[in-house]
Scaffold this motif. Structure first.
Motif, short mmCIF file in Angstrom:
data_model
loop_
_atom_site.label_atom_id
_atom_site.label_comp_id
_atom_site.label_asym_id
_atom_site.label_seq_id
_atom_site.Cartn_x
_atom_site.Cartn_y
_atom_site.Cartn_z
N ASP A 293 -17.15 17.49 -26.89
CA ASP A 293 -17.06 17.26 -25.46
C ASP A 293 -15.61 17.20 -24.98
N SER A 294 -15.11 16.01 -24.60
CA SER A 294 -13.75 15.89 -24.08
C SER A 294 -12.69 15.92 -25.18
N CYS A 295 -13.13 15.81 -26.43
CA CYS A 295 -12.27 15.94 -27.61
C CYS A 295 -11.22 14.84 -27.74
N GLY A 296 -11.55 13.64 -27.28
CA GLY A 296 -10.70 12.49 -27.58
C GLY A 296 -10.90 12.08 -29.03
N ILE A 297 -10.10 11.13 -29.51
CA ILE A 297 -10.18 10.74 -30.92
C ILE A 297 -11.54 10.14 -31.25
N GLY B 267 -15.09 28.22 -27.44
CA GLY B 267 -16.47 28.25 -26.96
C GLY B 267 -16.98 26.93 -26.44
N LEU B 268 -16.08 25.95 -26.28
CA LEU B 268 -16.45 24.59 -25.89
C LEU B 268 -16.04 24.31 -24.44
N TRP B 269 -17.03 23.96 -23.62
CA TRP B 269 -16.80 23.58 -22.22
C TRP B 269 -17.01 22.09 -22.06
N GLY B 270 -18.04 21.55 -22.70
CA GLY B 270 -18.34 20.12 -22.59
C GLY B 270 -19.22 19.82 -21.40
N THR B 271 -19.27 18.54 -21.00
CA THR B 271 -20.13 18.11 -19.90
C THR B 271 -19.43 18.14 -18.55
N ARG B 272 -18.14 18.48 -18.54
CA ARG B 272 -17.37 18.51 -17.29
C ARG B 272 -17.87 19.62 -16.37
N PRO C 73 -12.13 23.34 -18.92
CA PRO C 73 -11.14 22.53 -19.64
C PRO C 73 -9.74 23.14 -19.51
N THR C 74 -8.74 22.27 -19.46
CA THR C 74 -7.36 22.73 -19.35
C THR C 74 -6.54 22.41 -20.59
N ASP C 75 -7.07 21.59 -21.49
CA ASP C 75 -6.31 21.19 -22.68
C ASP C 75 -6.49 22.17 -23.84
N TRP C 76 -7.36 23.16 -23.67
CA TRP C 76 -7.52 24.19 -24.70
C TRP C 76 -7.99 25.48 -24.03
N GLU C 77 -7.74 26.57 -24.71
CA GLU C 77 -8.14 27.88 -24.20
C GLU C 77 -9.64 28.06 -24.34
N THR C 78 -10.27 28.63 -23.31
CA THR C 78 -11.70 28.94 -23.35
C THR C 78 -11.90 30.41 -23.01
N TYR C 79 -13.04 30.94 -23.44
CA TYR C 79 -13.35 32.33 -23.11
C TYR C 79 -13.48 32.48 -21.59
N PRO C 80 -12.78 33.42 -20.99
CA PRO C 80 -12.83 33.57 -19.53
C PRO C 80 -14.21 33.93 -19.01
N GLU C 81 -15.05 34.52 -19.86
CA GLU C 81 -16.40 34.89 -19.42
C GLU C 81 -17.30 33.68 -19.19
#
Length: 381
Positions: free
Chosen positions: A314-318, A344-349, A353-361
């Motif tokens: 999800d948000s990828c905190g510790i 490939g991770l979007w999460g529940t937001r 996400p802005t802290d990692w690259e995601t597929y633009p599609e």
């Protein structure tokens, strides 16, 4: 020596997933899962007392197998139920009077009177999400890939054939202790033969199985002749807590891995262990035995790259570091690189996400591969 890539990825089912697992509304799904488990446990009773029958009926109402209106309980006739089906294969479980003003009755006297169970209703996984899952797997390009939350082996075979172009030579999944279609599997490329398979579903903790799914053991021979003992896990979920169960699971995995290490085997433990760390320097409370033993976490290996965020879910905190790869000392010196793959991770937001690259599609959470990232390590073997 040769470069060998090993990865773990919780895919959250490939083609079909129980509706109660919908992570967009965990508060709705958790009581449904609890009712599902309780009903099936009560259904196994030798004798159904009046109290058991009353509780079973209440659970079927909660599962919306029955509907209740103005105090009258009737069967739900929906062809596409919201949460669950009541499967009745043999015998008679209940009776519904023709008079619609009267409630359905549970008439079975015990387990011996009927054969059946509650089955969770499923829905298709978003096709874009499944293709994104295949894209992640393709880009990670692991030689040995452990997969978590796979519904069955035919689904894994279908994924490999239809969306991965037969990238993997060996595709294996052994049914575990979870009857909801969330098993652990493995895929290996040509040259990485599966020499042996061992399931640990029958290891007991008192009267109950230790593993919620399995700690599946695979003996894999690499092209250079090195043998890896790979233990694929999916620990108890955090639903309802589950800490004590994860503690026992961690201790059992340490015991199994310890015996293999004592026999001078190359050991890798990986999967979704379902518990994050309270801080970067403090291991997850109930997983501590795994970190104190003969294995070392990939996150502690010099050169492993977590990116801007330390977690995998999800948000990828510790505290959302749920996915792990641990290696024996014999493999630590063979470690050359590693990373967390989050494209490939979007999460529940609701926003990208802005802290990692995601597929633009990907344009929303329904199109993500999973709300887990893949964890990847590279070894020189």
């Amino acid at each position: 020596m040769a470069r060998v890539v090993v990865a773990s990825f919780n895919v959250e089912n490939l083609f079909a997933r129980p509706k109660a697992f919908d992570t967009s509304d965990r508060s709705a799904g958790e009581p449904i899962l609890a009712a599902y488990h309780e009903f099936n446990a009560l259904a196994a009773a030798e004798v159904y007392t009046p109290a058991i029958r009353a509780r079973m009926r209440a659970l079927l109402v909660a599962l919306e197998v029955y509907t209740e209106k103005d105090g009258v309980v009737r069967r739900n006739q929906a062809r596409d139920p919201r949460w669950a089906w009541l499967r009745k294969n043999r015998g008679t479980f209940d009776r519904e009077p023709k008079d619609t003003g009267k409630s359905v009755e549970i008439i079975a006297g015990g387990r011996g009177d009927w054969i059946g169970w509650v089955e969770l209703a499923k829905e298709s996984v978003d096709e874009v999400g499944t293709r994104t899952t295949a894209r992640v797997i393709t880009e990670v390009d692991a030689d040995v890939l452990a997969l978590v939350e796979v519904e069955d082996r035919p689904s894994l075979v279908r994924l490999n054939k239809e969306l991965l172009g037969g990238r993997y030579e060996h595709v294996m999944l052994v049914d575990g202790n979870d009857d909801r279609g969330i098993d652990v599997g493995i895929m290996t490329k040509k040259g990485f033969s599966i020499e042996s398979i061992r399931s640990n579903v029958d290891i007991k903790d008192g009267d109950d199985p230790v593993f919620s799914r399995d700690c599946a053991q695979y003996e894999i021979r690499t092209p250079t002749g090195k043998v890896l003992h790979v233990l694929v896990n999916h620990f108890k979920s955090q639903s309802g807590g589950g800490g004590k169960k994860r503690l026992r699971q961690a201790r059992e995995v340490r015991r199994i891995a310890g015996e293999l290490v004592a026999a001078r085997k190359n050991v890798i433990v990986l999967g979704d262990l379902n518990e994050g760390q309270p801080s970067l320097t403090t291991p997850a409370r109930n997983l501590k035995d795994l970190f104190d033993g003969p294995l070392r976490s990939c996150y502690d290996l010099k050169g492993f790259d977590t990116g801007k965020r330390p977690g995998t879910f999800d948000s990828c905190g510790i505290r959302n570091r749920l996915d792990y790869v641990l290696v024996s000392s014999s493999l630590q010196r063979r470690f050359t690189a590693g990373h967390v793959f989050r494209k490939g991770l979007w999460g529940t937001r609701t926003t990208r996400p802005t802290d990692w690259e995601t597929y633009p599609e990907m344009t929303n959470r329904n199109q993500q591969a999973s709300d887990h990232a893949a964890v990847v390590v590279e070894l020189d073997l």
